[in-house]
Design a protein around this motif. Structure first.
Motif, PDB file in Angstrom:
ATOM      1  N   SER A 167       0.807  -1.215   0.000  1.00 52.85           N
ATOM      2  CA  SER A 167       0.000   0.000   0.000  1.00 52.85           C
ATOM      3  C   SER A 167       0.845   1.271   0.000  1.00 52.85           C
ATOM      4  O   SER A 167       0.450   2.288  -0.570  1.00 52.85           O
ATOM      5  N   THR A 168       2.019   1.230   0.625  1.00 57.71           N
ATOM      6  CA  THR A 168       2.848   2.444   0.695  1.00 57.71           C
ATOM      7  C   THR A 168       4.226   2.278   0.063  1.00 57.71           C
ATOM      8  O   THR A 168       5.060   3.175   0.160  1.00 57.71           O
ATOM      9  N   THR A 169       4.492   1.163  -0.588  1.00 57.80           N
ATOM     10  CA  THR A 169       5.801   0.906  -1.190  1.00 57.80           C
ATOM     11  C   THR A 169       5.637   0.549  -2.662  1.00 57.80           C
ATOM     12  O   THR A 169       4.774  -0.250  -3.018  1.00 57.80           O
ATOM     13  N   ALA A 170       6.477   1.156  -3.511  1.00 64.32           N
ATOM     14  CA  ALA A 170       6.353   0.934  -4.949  1.00 64.32           C
ATOM     15  C   ALA A 170       7.720   0.893  -5.603  1.00 64.32           C
ATOM     16  O   ALA A 170       8.697   1.452  -5.099  1.00 64.32           O
ATOM     17  N   ILE A 171       7.783   0.200  -6.754  1.00 60.68           N
ATOM     18  CA  ILE A 171       8.945   0.275  -7.636  1.00 60.68           C
ATOM     19  C   ILE A 171       8.700   1.439  -8.588  1.00 60.68           C
ATOM     20  O   ILE A 171       7.612   1.563  -9.160  1.00 60.68           O
ATOM     21  N   ILE A 231      15.700   4.110 -11.819  1.00 61.57           N
ATOM     22  CA  ILE A 231      14.858   3.043 -11.292  1.00 61.57           C
ATOM     23  C   ILE A 231      15.170   2.898  -9.812  1.00 61.57           C
ATOM     24  O   ILE A 231      16.333   2.957  -9.399  1.00 61.57           O
ATOM     25  N   GLY A 232      14.126   2.768  -8.993  1.00 61.19           N
ATOM     26  CA  GLY A 232      14.350   2.683  -7.553  1.00 61.19           C
ATOM     27  C   GLY A 232      13.086   2.325  -6.792  1.00 61.19           C
ATOM     28  O   GLY A 232      12.092   1.872  -7.387  1.00 61.19           O
ATOM     29  N   LEU A 233      13.104   2.560  -5.501  1.00 61.91           N
ATOM     30  CA  LEU A 233      11.975   2.282  -4.618  1.00 61.91           C
ATOM     31  C   LEU A 233      11.393   3.587  -4.097  1.00 61.91           C
ATOM     32  O   LEU A 233      12.124   4.527  -3.789  1.00 61.91           O
TER      33      LEU A 233
END
Length: 205
Positions: free
Chosen positions: A58-62, A102-104
């Motif tokens: 819900s709060t973390t994305a690539i 590209i990252g988190l």
């Protein structure tokens, strides 16, 4: 676009089909600075970019991002070299930068909150082209010419960091303000030397 980055994007989009939420965003910034004793010189910077984020939780994305920046500096100031009998009447420098990252991304509030701050960290590849030309006058003859220097091309690997705040406008649309920096690997002291401020919108698909 570099083939390695293109492959990452393709893999990212394929994997995103199985994820619950995809978010796309666009950003833009423009800055103009007038300087010189008689305000005769100027510098302009234009940046636009886009992001694609696939939420793992819900709060973390690539996050994948791309930014295109154009810097133009025009200096209209005369510098004379009496020993060479020439004067440099001015110069113009144009820098084009293309940044692929590209990252988190980690959000610090629920997705449905009115304000959602977030922090993104990751790897970036920067391609830069610099072109400079000088307006030169031969003081002996009075003839003025333009000297165009060879284009300088560089490619750098770096880390990027982005702090953003999203203002929720509707169920899917948000207004986003961001500050971003690019630094060489773990050169944290250099983060403050390359800051970019942008504003844009995001949309949940």
């Amino acid at each position: 676009m570099p083939k390695s980055i293109l492959k990452l994007i393709i893999l990212f989009l394929i994997s995103g089909n199985s994820l619950a939420l995809i978010e796309i965003g666009s950003d833009f910034s423009y800055d103009r600075d007038i300087f010189g004793t008689n305000r005769q010189s100027k510098s302009t910077t234009r940046t636009w970019g886009g992001t694609i984020a696939a939420h793992l939780w819900s709060t973390t994305a690539i996050e994948l991002n791309y930014y295109d920046t154009e810097d133009t500096t025009i200096v209209n100031e005369t510098v004379s070299y009496t020993d060479l009998s020439i004067s440099v009447l001015g110069q113009q420098t144009h820098i084009e930068s293309k940044n692929y990252g590209i990252g988190l991304r980690q959000a610090f509030a629920p997705r449905k909150a009115f304000l959602v701050p977030s922090l993104s960290l990751g790897y970036a590849k920067i391609f830069k082209k610099t072109k400079t030309d000088y307006k030169i006058r031969n003081d002996s003859t009075g003839v003025t010419t333009t000297s165009v220097q060879p284009t300088l091309k560089t490619r750098d690997d770096s880390m990027f960091g982005t702090f953003s705040i999203k203002l929720r406008l509707s169920k899917r649309i948000s207004l986003r303000g961001s500050v971003q920096t690019y630094i060489r690997a773990f050169d944290w002291d250099g983060a403050k030397d390359d800051l970019r401020y942008t504003v844009g919108f995001t949309c949940l698909l």
